[in-house]
Design an enzyme around this catalytic site. Structure first.
Site, PDB file in Angstrom:
ATOM      1  N   GLU A   1      12.343  -4.536  -4.734  1.00 27.01           N
ATOM      2  CA  GLU A   1      11.544  -5.737  -4.474  1.00 27.01           C
ATOM      3  C   GLU A   1      11.631  -6.749  -5.611  1.00 27.01           C
ATOM      4  O   GLU A   1      11.725  -7.953  -5.373  1.00 27.01           O
ATOM      5  CB  GLU A   1      10.084  -5.378  -4.201  1.00 27.01           C
ATOM      6  CG  GLU A   1       9.803  -4.906  -2.776  1.00 27.01           C
ATOM      7  CD  GLU A   1      10.136  -3.446  -2.537  1.00 27.01           C
ATOM      8  OE1 GLU A   1      10.567  -2.773  -3.489  1.00 27.01           O
ATOM      9  OE2 GLU A   1       9.969  -2.969  -1.391  1.00 27.01           O
TER      10      GLU A   1
ATOM     11  N   HIS B   1      -0.741   1.048   2.854  1.00 27.07           N
ATOM     12  CA  HIS B   1      -0.115   0.280   3.939  1.00 27.07           C
ATOM     13  C   HIS B   1      -1.164  -0.505   4.720  1.00 27.07           C
ATOM     14  O   HIS B   1      -1.013  -0.743   5.918  1.00 27.07           O
ATOM     15  CB  HIS B   1       0.638   1.198   4.904  1.00 27.07           C
ATOM     16  CG  HIS B   1       1.861   1.830   4.325  1.00 27.07           C
ATOM     17  ND1 HIS B   1       1.812   2.808   3.360  1.00 27.07           N
ATOM     18  CD2 HIS B   1       3.177   1.613   4.561  1.00 27.07           C
ATOM     19  CE1 HIS B   1       3.045   3.178   3.054  1.00 27.07           C
ATOM     20  NE2 HIS B   1       3.899   2.463   3.759  1.00 27.07           N
TER      21      HIS B   1
END
Ligand SMILES: Cc1ncc(C[n+]2csc(CCOP(=O)(O)OP(=O)(O)O)c2C)c(N)n1
Lengths: 326, 321
Positions: A60, A129
């Site tokens: 990322e 999440h």
């Protein structure tokens, strides 16, 4: 009129903007091979090729920073975060680099970057999440923060975000992905920084974001006949359309703000602050901010449901504002 | 290796001296309070910036570091506006918004320094990505130092650059220290070149105090990059003469600095050019005078430049809509 999913609207916006502007490209994990794990980029690689639709390794920091550097040098990247939670891994690139560089250069460098990704709760995926991230980025100078609740807005706002000259965090609600709505054909934009009244009412303004907009609309239905609820969706959280919020509050004289994120130092608490500061004398009762409990989002549906505001919590909160004040 | 043309050697010398004298001036101005903030001096490392940046074209992009005065001067030549920026003035390169660690001159490919160790490496890949995307033969350079090789961005970017064959030149200035920590106390495997190769990035180590060696290595790497042969890494072995920055003192092992003295990049190159008969003592005198006069003008320019106007500033937050 045709009906399309919220996620199809996002996909259409990317198709149209990539066709319109050669500088726009998409980068992120799995965005190429099968159209992304949520299929938001379906058909893009087939149409625009691997040069403009870049599947990445799970790095990322590297791919967010690469996108920021590409934006600094003339391109207009769209970064897909598979889950918005994973943005945390790239926070230096998102904040210290992407959000600050244009300003630190005295405006000599521009950084037109869209970071989009899905967020939300209600799917039993546990704390890593299920994060709601909007308030972090509202608190970061340099970002615009966009959070559509309908397919129409999702498409029009994403197109505006891609054409904007600044970093934009564009937040997609996971639960709303498969909401089907009437959406016209053809081209339109929803300007950043413009709120919309989703339901007009006279007794109380409920400012709600993302999936909470739909919950607030259901609550308004339940209350109809007793309380006339106005539901206002800011659509862009930063910059906030404060005049729209104030004019609604001046009309109804009451305010409830609902979000799925925790409340402390958040969008909801900020809206309450602004309204108290700007329209204190127009208020009938103390305003209220309703959000998630201050815990990491739990896994079990029984627990998850309990920490996130539900329709019945909104109904109760409306009554609490109007009957007793907060 | 081809020998370097005389006019290029003279240019390299001019930049070496300019950066050295600039930094000496900055040191004085900092202690007088005319320059504020965190100032990381480049003294001792000039050959790296000069050797690399003078092998580039204007349109090639450079992503620099916290220790970036040398890169900024060698890439942009904007000595006056760099000085004004260090003084926080409106006519500074970044209009007083960035300071020493954030020097931008996009028309000359200078894309800013970085306050985050290792933070600029991904950005430098972005510059390379844009060039590749546009089908241009521009290249991008990412500078960083030995401290940054232990950041995740370094490993991530070696992989991504190699995977996508990005035209990026990664330049590690191994100056032996990160703040007060010597390399051997931070890094288990000190072979940066080996690390790069393990990721599939062609890499080479050069004497970072020898401006000709750096220039030649960079020139060869840049030529390969322009032909899309994939990323390159140069590890330039050098030495940070000054403390980490203005506010952090350090102590070196007695005699350590003295060991590096004979390797001083400026005197090394001057000695070589004099020996070759490429320059004379009077050439050198004239060069020093030119540099001195230019720096006098730069300091005057900075001191006379207005402060940025805070009344105007908030309108720059949403940039240039
Ligand atoms: C992420 C991060 N951690 C720590 C710092 C504080 N810091 C600034 S420079 C520096 C040392 C960097 O060493 P190196 O990369 O070798 O560069 P040098 O200073 O030697 O040029 C440190 C620890 C920082 N700026 N950023």
């Amino acid at each position: 009129m045709r009906k399309i999913w919220y996620k199809t609207a996002i996909n259409e916006a990317m198709h149209e903007e990539m066709a319109r502007d050669e500088r726009v490209f998409l980068i992120g994990e799995d965005v190429d091979l099968f159209g992304g794990v949520f299929k938001i980029s379906r058909g893009l690689v087939e149409r625009f090729g691997a040069r403009r639709v870049r599947g990445t390794p799970i790095s990322e920091s590297a791919f967010v920073g690469l996108a920021a550097g590409a934006a600094m040098t003339g391109l207009r990247p769209i970064v897909e975060m598979m889950y918005i939670d994973f943005a945390l891994v790239a926070m230096d690139q998102l904040i210290n680099q992407a959000a600050s560089t244009s300003y630190m250069s005295g405006g000599r460098v521009r950084l037109p970057l869209v970071v989009r990704g899905q967020y939300g709760t209600g799917t039993s995926e546990a704390a890593q999440h299920s994060r709601n991230f909007e308030s972090w980025f509202i608190n970061t100078p340099g970002y615009k923060v966009v959070m559509p609740s309908t397919a129409y807005d999702a498409k029009g706002l994403l197109k505006s975000a891609i054409r904007d000259e600044n970093p934009v965090l564009y937040l997609e609600n996971r639960v709303l992905y498969t909401h089907k709505e009437e959406v016209p054909e053809g081209e339109w934009l929803v300007p950043l920084g413009s709120a919309e009244v989703k339901r007009a009412g006279a007794d109380i303004t409920v400012v709600a974001t993302g999936y909470a907009v739909h919950k607030a609309l259901s609550a308004a239905e339940q209350l109809a006949g007793r309380v006339d609820v106005e539901v206002l969706d800011p659509r862009t959280l930063d910059p906030l359309d404060l005049p729209a919020v104030l004019s609604s509050v001046r009309k109804t004289a009451n305010l409830l703000v609902v979000q799925e994120a925790p409340v402390q130092c958040s969008f909801a608490s900020e809206v309450v602050r602004l309204v108290v500061q700007e329209a204190f004398r127009d208020l009938e009762h103390p305003p209220l901010a309703l959000g998630a409990a201050d815990v990491p989002v739990p896994f079990s549906p029984a627990l998850e449901r309990a920490v996130i505001p539900q329709v019945e919590d909104i109904v109760a909160a409306v009554q609490r504002v109007l009957e007793k004040g907060a | 290796m081809e020998s370097i043309d005389l006019h290029i050697k003279r240019e390299l010398l001019e930049y070496l001296v300019l950066i050295r004298r600039f930094e000496e001036r900055v040191k004085v101005l900092y202690h007088q309070g005319a320059i504020m903030g965190a100032i990381h001096l480049y003294i001792g490392q000039e050959a790296v910036a000069v050797g690399v940046c003078r092998s580039l074209r204007d349109e090639d992009t450079v992503f620099s570091t916290h220790r970036g005065h040398g890169h900024a001067i060698a890439k942009s030549g904007e000595v006056e506006r760099i000085m004004a920026e260090l003084m926080g003035r409106d006519e500074g390169l970044s209009r007083g918004h960035g300071g020493s660690m954030h020097l931008f001159e996009p028309p000359k490919g200078l894309m800013g320094g970085n306050g985050i160790v290792g933070g600029g490496i991904p950005l430098s890949l972005g510059g390379a990505f844009t060039a590749q995307y546009q089908g241009s033969d521009r290249i991008s350079v990412g500078f960083f130092s030995d401290g940054a090789v232990n950041q995740g961005t370094f490993a991530e970017c070696l992989n991504l650059a190699a995977l996508w064959k990005l035209p990026v030149l990664l330049v590690c200035e191994n100056n032996q220290y990160a703040a007060t920590t010597p390399v051997e106390r931070s890094t288990a495997v000190r072979d940066v070149v080996g690390r790069a190769r393990a990721f599939g990035v062609r890499a080479e180590k050069v004497d970072g105090n020898d401006v000709e060696a750096v220039f030649q290595a960079a020139t060869a790497a840049v030529a390969a990059l322009r032909q899309s042969q994939g990323p390159r890494l140069l590890e330039c072995e050098t030495y940070r003469v000054e403390p980490h920055c203005g506010i952090i003192p350090d102590e070196r092992t007695p005699g350590e600095r003295e060991l590096w003295n004979p390797r001083d990049p400026v005197s090394l190159f001057v000695g070589r050019l004099v020996g070759e008969g490429a320059i004379s003592a009077s050439d050198l005198e004239a060069l020093e005078r030119r540099v001195r006069e230019r720096l006098d003008r730069a300091v005057e320019f900075g001191a006379r430049s207005p402060w940025p106007d805070p009344q105007v500033d908030p309108h720059r937050t949403w940039v240039l809509q």
